[in-house]
Motif scaffolding. Structure first.
Motif, mmCIF file in Angstrom:
data_model
loop_
_atom_site.group_PDB
_atom_site.id
_atom_site.type_symbol
_atom_site.label_atom_id
_atom_site.label_comp_id
_atom_site.label_asym_id
_atom_site.label_seq_id
_atom_site.Cartn_x
_atom_site.Cartn_y
_atom_site.Cartn_z
ATOM 1 N N PRO A 196 0.829 -1.213 0.000
ATOM 2 C CA PRO A 196 0.000 0.000 0.000
ATOM 3 C C PRO A 196 0.859 1.257 0.000
ATOM 4 N N VAL A 197 0.337 2.277 -0.627
ATOM 5 C CA VAL A 197 1.026 3.570 -0.723
ATOM 6 C C VAL A 197 0.160 4.613 -0.030
ATOM 7 N N ARG A 198 0.791 5.422 0.808
ATOM 8 C CA ARG A 198 0.084 6.516 1.464
ATOM 9 C C ARG A 198 0.464 7.809 0.745
ATOM 10 N N LEU A 199 -0.545 8.546 0.347
ATOM 11 C CA LEU A 199 -0.333 9.804 -0.363
ATOM 12 C C LEU A 199 -1.078 10.914 0.363
ATOM 13 N N LEU A 200 -0.346 11.977 0.710
ATOM 14 C CA LEU A 200 -0.921 13.153 1.335
ATOM 15 C C LEU A 200 -0.589 14.365 0.467
ATOM 16 N N ILE A 201 -1.628 15.102 0.097
ATOM 17 C CA ILE A 201 -1.448 16.359 -0.620
ATOM 18 C C ILE A 201 -2.158 17.427 0.200
ATOM 19 N N ALA A 202 -1.370 18.371 0.702
ATOM 20 C CA ALA A 202 -1.907 19.380 1.613
ATOM 21 C C ALA A 202 -1.565 20.770 1.091
ATOM 22 N N VAL A 203 -2.569 21.639 1.115
ATOM 23 C CA VAL A 203 -2.368 23.040 0.748
ATOM 24 C C VAL A 203 -2.118 23.810 2.029
ATOM 25 N N ARG A 204 -0.843 24.187 2.236
ATOM 26 C CA ARG A 204 -0.482 24.942 3.431
ATOM 27 C C ARG A 204 -0.673 26.434 3.161
ATOM 28 N N GLU A 205 -0.142 27.242 4.077
ATOM 29 C CA GLU A 205 -0.334 28.685 3.956
ATOM 30 C C GLU A 205 0.342 29.238 2.700
ATOM 31 N N ARG A 206 1.563 28.784 2.429
ATOM 32 C CA ARG A 206 2.301 29.332 1.299
ATOM 33 C C ARG A 206 2.849 28.262 0.358
ATOM 34 N N GLU A 207 2.567 27.015 0.649
ATOM 35 C CA GLU A 207 3.154 25.972 -0.167
ATOM 36 C C GLU A 207 2.216 24.778 -0.281
ATOM 37 N N LEU A 208 2.480 23.997 -1.293
ATOM 38 C CA LEU A 208 1.776 22.736 -1.510
ATOM 39 C C LEU A 208 2.718 21.614 -1.096
ATOM 40 N N GLU A 209 2.265 20.805 -0.151
ATOM 41 C CA GLU A 209 3.101 19.727 0.363
ATOM 42 C C GLU A 209 2.596 18.389 -0.169
ATOM 43 N N ILE A 210 3.516 17.580 -0.661
ATOM 44 C CA ILE A 210 3.227 16.237 -1.159
ATOM 45 C C ILE A 210 4.078 15.263 -0.356
ATOM 46 N N VAL A 211 3.422 14.303 0.267
ATOM 47 C CA VAL A 211 4.120 13.284 1.051
ATOM 48 C C VAL A 211 3.651 11.919 0.556
ATOM 49 N N MET A 212 4.592 11.062 0.177
ATOM 50 C CA MET A 212 4.283 9.702 -0.270
ATOM 51 C C MET A 212 5.128 8.733 0.546
ATOM 52 N N GLU A 213 4.471 7.695 1.053
ATOM 53 C CA GLU A 213 5.155 6.671 1.843
ATOM 54 C C GLU A 213 4.752 5.302 1.334
ATOM 55 N N ASN A 214 5.706 4.411 1.234
ATOM 56 C CA ASN A 214 5.433 3.017 0.891
ATOM 57 C C ASN A 214 6.444 2.139 1.602
ATOM 58 N N PRO A 215 6.057 0.916 1.970
ATOM 59 C CA PRO A 215 6.992 0.034 2.688
ATOM 60 C C PRO A 215 8.229 -0.255 1.849
ATOM 61 N N LEU A 216 9.337 -0.409 2.540
ATOM 62 C CA LEU A 216 10.563 -0.786 1.854
ATOM 63 C C LEU A 216 10.454 -2.222 1.364
ATOM 64 N N GLY A 217 10.982 -2.470 0.185
ATOM 65 C CA GLY A 217 10.925 -3.812 -0.369
ATOM 66 C C GLY A 217 11.767 -4.791 0.429
ATOM 67 N N GLU A 218 11.375 -6.075 0.368
ATOM 68 C CA GLU A 218 12.134 -7.101 1.079
ATOM 69 C C GLU A 218 13.516 -7.287 0.481
ATOM 70 N N ARG A 219 13.605 -7.090 -0.824
ATOM 71 C CA ARG A 219 14.892 -7.200 -1.502
ATOM 72 C C ARG A 219 15.205 -5.878 -2.191
ATOM 73 N N PRO A 220 16.478 -5.545 -2.277
ATOM 74 C CA PRO A 220 16.831 -4.317 -2.992
ATOM 75 C C PRO A 220 16.356 -4.383 -4.440
ATOM 76 N N ALA A 221 15.932 -3.251 -4.933
ATOM 77 C CA ALA A 221 15.475 -3.213 -6.323
ATOM 78 C C ALA A 221 16.627 -3.483 -7.272
ATOM 79 N N VAL A 222 16.299 -4.167 -8.364
ATOM 80 C CA VAL A 222 17.315 -4.473 -9.370
ATOM 81 C C VAL A 222 17.682 -3.191 -10.108
ATOM 82 N N ALA A 223 18.978 -2.918 -10.140
ATOM 83 C CA ALA A 223 19.443 -1.714 -10.827
ATOM 84 C C ALA A 223 19.287 -1.883 -12.327
ATOM 85 N N ARG A 224 18.637 -0.903 -12.956
ATOM 86 C CA ARG A 224 18.439 -0.934 -14.413
ATOM 87 C C ARG A 224 19.498 -0.083 -15.093
#
Length: 421
Positions: free
Chosen positions: A342-370
């Motif tokens: 699952p991915v958590r996505l937060l988009i918040a309109v603050r006083e002077r800025e737009l904040e984007i926060v995305m969180e997802n669990p770390l993979g069990e194995r390192p990603a294969v380098a392309r």
């Protein structure tokens, strides 16, 4: 052999031709100077007086210098210097002279070219006939009585006749030496007088920076839109293949998602290609946060979307860049999390800025380098910096967190630049 090549080789001949062209360009100014000298002296012995000819030559050079201030003189002079003087193109400037410094340098080059060209051209016209006459004088008695050799009184001694051929050949060699030295002098001065000024170098750097910015923008757009679509299609196709025999309904939904993803990506690709063609339609290309629902539905991973304020009300430029940042973040989460995390996505309109926060669990194995991979986070950072924002990405409390903060109000000049790019 090297001495002969320096005097009569291909490069020396081309430079000699370049000087003769300079002499031909000097002729109109010289004729005007001759008329002025004739008016001042009453026209007496104008063409037989060496002092009158030198005065006309001296008057011709300032008039040539004034002509050298015209902007188009520099590209013509640069083309001639490249083709005939053998000056490397990298040492010469491109385009007309726009600044005062460039025009002064061009006028100096043009005057020097015409001055040396006038001297070499005059010598080329006058000296060879005299040298040939001196060379053949011992073999033709009639040549000794011509006015060109000043009568027979000087030429009665046998040793003078014996040395006449050598003297004639030395005259021709001296002419070639003068032409070679003049051509070499012009070639050495060309980078100084026709080379780029600091303003030219700054303009060239700005053009290269603008071209690089366009290339980087196109690379980011293609990476984020096409790369995200391919990642989502790959995940959905892989999941459908694994349950093809036991869950036809899931396969049908996966194929529908693949169809919608590819259709949306084709539209985005058309917008990017329109920007590449510079057809004037690039100022409003690309989706914004108002199209975020379709992206989340077809991204291939479950997303918990939270919003604070009204993200769809931000400026168009900020909205489009925020959409691309979310798109790339989802693509990375699907690629490294396997599509099921699952991915958590937060988009918040603050006083002077737009904040984007995305969180997802770390993979069990390192990603294969392309090969050639790793450009996504760099592209996200570039998008934020161009708008005056900032990004952070890295592991945090067992999850991978991507944070982007974009200003709600973009300066007008920066907004226009971003729209063009």
């Amino acid at each position: 052999m090297r001495a002969l090549a320096a005097l009569f080789g291909r490069r020396a001949r081309l430079r000699w031709l370049h000087l003769i062209i300079g002499g031909a360009l000097l002729m109109p100014y010289f004729l005007v100077g001759t008329v002025l000298v004739g008016m001042a002296s009453g026209g007496e012995q104008l063409f037989s007086s060496l002092s009158a000819q030198l005065a006309a030559f001296a008057l011709a050079l300032p008039m040539a210098a004034v002509t050298g201030f015209f902007p188009l003189v520099r590209p013509l002079s640069v083309a001639a210097a490249r083709a005939l003087c053998g000056v490397p193109p990298a040492l010469l400037a491109d385009g007309p002279a726009r600044t005062r410094q460039a025009r002064v340098r061009t006028a100096g080059w043009y005057t020097l070219h015409l001055a040396l060209g006038g001297i070499v051209s005059g010598s080329t016209l006058a000296l060879p006939p005299f040298a040939v006459a001196v060379t053949v004088m011992p073999f033709f008695a009639g040549m000794r009585d011509t006015w060109l050799l000043n009568g027979p009184a000087v030429l009665q001694k046998p040793w003078i006749l014996a040395l006449a051929p050598l003297a004639g050949l030395m005259m021709l060699a001296a002419l070639a030496l003068v032409a070679a030295v003049a051509g070499e002098s012009l070639a050495r001065r060309a980078p100084v007088l026709l080379g780029p000024t600091p303003e030219d170098r700054l303009a060239a750097v700005e053009r290269r920076a603008a071209d690089l910015a366009v290339r980087n923008r196109l690379a980011r757009e293609l990476h984020d839109s096409v790369g995200h679509a391919l990642s989502a299609v790959t995940l959905q196709a892989g999941a459908a293949r694994r349950v093809l025999d036991r869950d036809p309904e899931f396969v049908r939904e996966a194929l529908t998602a693949i169809e919608e993803t590819t259709r949306r990506t084709v539209g985005e690709l058309d917008s990017v290609l329109g920007l590449l063609r510079q057809d004037g339609e690039g100022t409003a290309y690309g989706p914004g946060l108002d199209a975020l629902g379709g992206l989340l539905a077809l991204c291939g991973a479950p997303v918990a979307y939270e919003r604070e304020g009204d993200p769809e009300s931000v400026e168009a430029v900020v909205s489009r860049e925020a959409y691309r940042i979310v798109q790339e973040g989802l693509s990375n989460a699907s690629r490294h999390g396997g599509g099921a995390s699952p991915v958590r996505l937060l988009i918040a309109v603050r006083e002077r800025e737009l904040e984007i926060v995305m969180e997802n669990p770390l993979g069990e194995r390192p990603a294969v380098a392309r090969p050639g991979g790793g450009r996504g986070l760099r592209g996200i950072a570039e998008r934020a910096v161009l708008l005056g924002g900032r990004t952070e990405a890295g592991p945090y409390d067992g999850v991978w967190r991507l944070t982007a903060r974009l200003p709600l109000t973009v300066p007008r000049a920066a907004g226009r630049t971003e729209e063009r790019r």
